[in-house]
Scaffold this active site. Structure first.
Site, mmCIF file in Angstrom:
data_model
loop_
_atom_site.group_PDB
_atom_site.id
_atom_site.type_symbol
_atom_site.label_atom_id
_atom_site.label_comp_id
_atom_site.label_asym_id
_atom_site.label_seq_id
_atom_site.Cartn_x
_atom_site.Cartn_y
_atom_site.Cartn_z
ATOM 1 N N TYR A 37 0.824 -1.203 0.000
ATOM 2 C CA TYR A 37 0.000 0.000 0.000
ATOM 3 C C TYR A 37 0.860 1.255 0.000
ATOM 4 C CZ TYR A 37 0.971 0.940 4.950
ATOM 5 O OH TYR A 37 1.597 1.246 6.133
ATOM 6 N N LYS A 151 6.432 -1.858 1.802
ATOM 7 C CA LYS A 151 5.271 -1.244 2.468
ATOM 8 C C LYS A 151 4.095 -2.211 2.376
ATOM 9 C CE LYS A 151 3.287 3.382 3.136
ATOM 10 N NZ LYS A 151 3.327 3.363 4.579
ATOM 11 N N GLU A 184 12.694 2.833 13.828
ATOM 12 C CA GLU A 184 11.773 3.845 13.304
ATOM 13 C C GLU A 184 10.558 3.900 14.215
ATOM 14 O OE1 GLU A 184 10.067 2.830 9.451
ATOM 15 O OE2 GLU A 184 10.143 0.691 9.912
ATOM 16 N N LEU A 208 11.179 1.340 6.804
ATOM 17 C CA LEU A 208 10.592 1.837 5.557
ATOM 18 C C LEU A 208 11.307 3.142 5.212
ATOM 19 C CD1 LEU A 208 8.202 1.426 3.497
ATOM 20 C CD2 LEU A 208 7.149 3.323 4.716
HETATM 21 N N1 PDD Z 1 3.113 5.144 7.194
HETATM 22 N N2 PDD Z 1 7.862 3.986 8.647
HETATM 23 C C1 PDD Z 1 6.721 3.271 8.721
HETATM 24 C C2 PDD Z 1 6.748 1.949 9.409
HETATM 25 C C3 PDD Z 1 5.535 3.776 8.157
HETATM 26 O O1 PDD Z 1 4.403 3.053 8.210
HETATM 27 C C4 PDD Z 1 5.551 5.057 7.541
HETATM 28 C C5 PDD Z 1 4.336 5.673 6.913
HETATM 29 C C6 PDD Z 1 6.761 5.775 7.502
HETATM 30 C C7 PDD Z 1 6.865 7.127 6.853
HETATM 31 O O2 PDD Z 1 6.817 7.022 5.443
HETATM 32 P P1 PDD Z 1 6.264 8.196 4.525
HETATM 33 O O3 PDD Z 1 7.071 9.410 4.835
HETATM 34 O O4 PDD Z 1 6.489 7.706 3.145
HETATM 35 O O5 PDD Z 1 4.816 8.381 4.871
HETATM 36 C C8 PDD Z 1 7.897 5.200 8.059
HETATM 37 C C9 PDD Z 1 1.912 5.592 6.548
HETATM 38 C C10 PDD Z 1 1.725 7.059 6.507
HETATM 39 C C11 PDD Z 1 0.752 4.826 7.147
HETATM 40 O O6 PDD Z 1 0.898 3.630 7.301
HETATM 41 O O7 PDD Z 1 -0.281 5.415 7.420
#
Ligand code: PDD
Length: 298
Positions: A37, A151, A184, A208
């Protein structure tokens, strides 16, 4: 279309209000978490860094051996269309691709017809007061699988971690891996400032590689702020000068407490605020909105 629906769904070729969407019981996303996703930010009615998200989606699909799933798919057209149909100015688009519906079995079905969906959701950006108040994080053991760079919709590790954090009164979980290394956040990347230098976990399989993270690294370079991809432990973090999280839905969030204790004096520091300002200004520029007021006071 008259009467825009803020929560508008695209599902396998059709547009409809989100509440009307139906996916089969044997969809592998539902039963096995066999899917990937993205969450894309909408600001000023524009999609922010859509190409970065679609590139990462294709990369995630390649890693789960669904390389051709979007070959002839018009997702890059569908998502802007969803925006028009929904009329959402500030919010997110959630995009998901699963290995489709098939009789339940673990190996891939002989023929895969991916389930592709995307939908909009309004979300106001964090108010200035909330940014300046910061968030607290709660350390949890990183029990997730070894491919956190994908992801994946398999999010049970994050679900449990974020609930544990909430139960402890914190706003975000902090995944701590072997050797007490800070990986993270539950759904965010983590940065910390040591000796004026910004450290963040290397973009390997343990985290991620966030799109926001990548843009923060670029913006920092433009400001002459050094960013180093380097592991640090929870104990090191507790003594950091500053700490912040990044994610699509929350931009930059200063961290002011960890494990129930104040961090970095309990308030956002100058490097964090400079990078928050830079990111907010860049998103406003891409969105065609006026530059937001600066958080960092000279
Ligand atoms: N999540 N690390 C993890 C484990 C994440 O699920 C996310 C983002 C990030 C940040 O990635 P980005 O800057 O590309 O949003 C880091 C999304 C927003 C979610 O699951 O809702």
């Amino acid at each position: 279309m008259s009467g825009q629906v803020p929560e508008m769904l695209y599902l396998d070729g059709e547009f409809m209000p989100l509440t009307e969407g139906r996916v089969g019981v044997e969809d592998r996303g539902f039963q096995l978490g066999d899917g990937v996703y993205e969450v894309v930010r909408i600001a000023g009615g524009k999609l922010i860094w859509l190409d970065d998200h679609l590139d990462r989606l294709r990369w995630s699909l390649g890693e789960i051996r669904m390389v051709g799933a979007l070959r002839d798919h018009v997702l890059g057209v569908v998502i802007p269309r969803l925006l028009q149909l929904s009329g959402v100015g500030e919010g997110t688009v959630y995009v998901q691709v699963t290995r489709g519906a098939a009789p339940r079995d673990f190996p891939f079905p002989p023929e895969t017809r991916a389930t592709v969906l995307a939908y909009t959701r309004p979300l106001e950006p964090s108010p200035v007061d909330a940014i300046l108040a910061g968030v607290t994080v709660h350390p949890v053991d990183d029990i997730r699988w070894a491919r956190c760079d994908i992801k994946s919709t398999n999010l049970l590790g994050a679900v449990l971690a974020k609930q544990t954090a909430r139960d402890a009164g914190a706003q975000e979980a902090l995944f701590v891996g072997a050797g007490r290394v800070v990986r993270e956040g539950g759904s965010s990347n983590v940065f910390a400032v040591f000796g004026g230098e910004v450290w963040t976990h290397p973009a390997d399989a343990r985290i991620l590689n966030g799109i926001t993270r990548r843009h923060i690294v670029e913006l920092a370079a433009g400001l002459g702020i050094a960013v180093v991809e380097r592991e640090f432990t929870l104990e090191e973090l507790e003594a950091a000068e500053e700490c912040f999280l990044t994610s699509t839905s929350r931009d930059v969030m200063p961290v002011v407490g960890v494990g129930g204790r104040p961090l970095a004096g309990g308030r956002p520091g100058p490097v964090t605020l400079a990078l928050t300002d830079a990111l907010r200004a860049e998103i406003a520029r891409l969105a065609g909105l006026p530059a937001p007021a600066l958080l960092r006071r000279a």
